[in-house]
Enzyme design. Structure first.
Site, mmCIF file in Angstrom:
data_model
loop_
_atom_site.group_PDB
_atom_site.id
_atom_site.type_symbol
_atom_site.label_atom_id
_atom_site.label_comp_id
_atom_site.label_asym_id
_atom_site.label_seq_id
_atom_site.Cartn_x
_atom_site.Cartn_y
_atom_site.Cartn_z
ATOM 1 N N GLN A 166 11.479 -7.381 12.885
ATOM 2 C CA GLN A 166 9.879 -7.749 13.176
ATOM 3 C C GLN A 166 9.616 -9.341 13.173
ATOM 4 O O GLN A 166 8.983 -9.676 14.180
ATOM 5 C CB GLN A 166 9.022 -6.946 12.338
ATOM 6 C CG GLN A 166 9.503 -5.376 12.905
ATOM 7 C CD GLN A 166 8.408 -4.415 11.870
ATOM 8 O OE1 GLN A 166 7.762 -4.959 10.913
ATOM 9 N NE2 GLN A 166 8.666 -3.051 11.758
ATOM 10 N N ASP A 313 16.223 1.803 7.922
ATOM 11 C CA ASP A 313 15.291 2.924 7.777
ATOM 12 C C ASP A 313 16.081 4.402 7.705
ATOM 13 O O ASP A 313 15.494 5.634 7.605
ATOM 14 C CB ASP A 313 14.910 3.173 9.336
ATOM 15 C CG ASP A 313 13.830 2.062 9.499
ATOM 16 O OD1 ASP A 313 13.283 1.248 8.905
ATOM 17 O OD2 ASP A 313 13.453 1.774 10.979
#
Ligand code: S3P
Length: 427
Positions: A166, A313
């Site tokens: 990100q 994740d």
């Protein structure tokens, strides 16, 4: 929602499109000239937040089930939004959009839900400010809401302290508008979907080890993007099939990009029976069908270092898997887990302990002593989709009933999770 022990899982499923790739296809389509057609788009709440923000920025977007058409207006086609840009629960929308907005000739405000308002934004505010952007955290806490006053940016070479796609992508997107080349060096390579897709849309992006460089002002052109299935969603069923005895399932069309496939490597290192079939490629991203058979003799492992960004994740569901493996599993170098949609070290340890697991939190991960049977419990999700799905799977191999609070939060990344699970359950 209540879950309980399952008998063997059998059959085939197709998991929904990759969340990271779906976001990027909308964003890059909006910044391109011409139409971008996205198929197998993930219709989860996070990606719908991205669509909503770009509509507010003046982009026409047509949605038909999981087929999306973006009528791009080029790098300089966005218009000043009349309202706040709501990013919901989505860190990817918030951070990547901040990079784009830093270069626009208008002011905008980004905000999201209660979780987003606690997530660290200094990691993008610092490099984007170095490039010349003016970003104010309106509550002065380095979190959203953010007010971004776009300006003319200069290219930088940023050495990121975190391996974060990100952060990297926010800087690369700002770099599209800078007055020279922009580079990002990461401590460990994070997922590289932005690099792959920016190239596919026509940008000049060079990757060398953990450094990526982008040249400004490309002519981005709309493309057809077929989104691979999300390995982060497949992860729940991979683990379910491994821990529910007698299971054999096929998950079709899963993205296996090497910056995302850590879960496969770790499961195999633990002794799992997983076969990749039908390997192919879609717009620069590799895919495969995954055949998974339940495996009785799983053993503990260490998950650390360069592996972490490739499965960040998946660590909650891997912690569940570790409970069913003989011996000790150590997860370390994963302090990033504390700043995800929830503090995932805290919540995984709390919830697995409530189910009877032998697990201890550490500063940068957790230690799990496998082989202790799990029992049902009430699971606190703090609205974190990955916690909700991980514990639904743990429940399938636990005694008694497991009640998962706020289960509807799975809509963030996998609205049809329950239906897909039901398909695999034998009645
Ligand atoms: C994402 C990057 C990862 C990941 C997140 C999606 C992306 O976050 O955890 O779910 O789409 O770029 P970080 O960049 O913060 O590691």
């Amino acid at each position: 929602m209540d879950f309980e022990r399952a008998t063997a899982l059998k059959g085939e499923i197709i998991v929904p499109g990759d969340k990271s790739i779906s976001h990027r296809a909308v964003m890059f389509g909006a910044l391109s000239r011409g139409t971008t057609e996205i198929t197998n788009f993930l219709n989860g709440a996070d990606c719908l937040s991205t669509i909503d923000c770009f509509r507010r920025l003046g982009i026409d977007i047509e949605t038909k089930k999981d087929c999306i058409k973006i009528y791009g207006k080029g790098l300089h086609g966005l218009k000043k939004p009349e309202q706040i840009l709501e990013t919901g629960n989505s860190g990817t929308t918030t951070r990547l959009l901040s990079g784009i907005l830093s270069a626009q000739p208008f002011e905008s405000v980004l905000n999201g839900d209660a979780s987003i308002q606690t997530r660290p934004m200094k990691r993008i505010i610092l490099p984007l400010s170095d490039m010349g952007a003016n970003i104010i955290s309106l509550r002065n806490n380095d979190c959203a809401p953010l007010r971004i006053t776009g300006t003319h940016l200069k290219g930088i070479h940023y050495h990121s302290p975190v391996a974060s796609a990100q952060v990297k992508s926010a800087i690369l997107l700002a770099g599209l508008y800078a007055d020279g080349e922009t580079s990002v060096t990461e401590p460990i390579l994070s997922r590289n979907h932005s690099e792959i897709m920016l190239r596919y849309f026509g940008a000049d992006v060079i990757s060398e080890d953990t450094t990526v460089t982008i040249h400004p002002n490309p002519n981005l052109t709309g493309q057809k993007v077929n989104v691979p299935g999300d390995i982060s969603s497949a992860a729940y069923f991979i683990v379910a099939a491994l821990i529910v005895s007698g299971s054999e399932i096929l998950i079709q069309n899963v993205g296996i990009n090497s910056t995302r496939d850590g879960i496969l490597r770790v499961c195999k290192a633990m002794g799992a029976d997983i076969t990749l079939e039908n390997i192919s490629s879609k717009n620069g991203e590799s895919t495969a069908d995954l055949l998974i058979r339940s495996t009785a003799a799983l053993h503990g492992t260490t998950i650390a270092g360069d592996l972490i960004p490739t499965l960040i994740d998946e660590l909650p569901i891997l912690a569940v898997l570790a409970c069913f493996a003989e011996g000790t599993t150590v997860i370390k170098d994963a302090q990033e887990l504390k700043v995800k949609e929830s503090n995932r070290i805290d919540l995984v340890v709390k919830n697995l302990s409530a189910m009877g697991a032998k697990i201890t939190a550490t500063d940068d991960g957790m230690v799990i002593e496998g082989g202790h049977p799990l029992h049902g419990a009430v699971i606190e999700t703090r609205q974190d989709h990955r916690i909700a799905m991980s514990f639904a799977i743990a429940a399938l191999a636990a005694d008694g009933i497991t009640t998962i609070k706020n289960f509807e939060c799975v809509n963030v990344s996998y609205p049809s999770f329950y239906e897909d699970l039901a398909k695999l359950m034998q009645r």
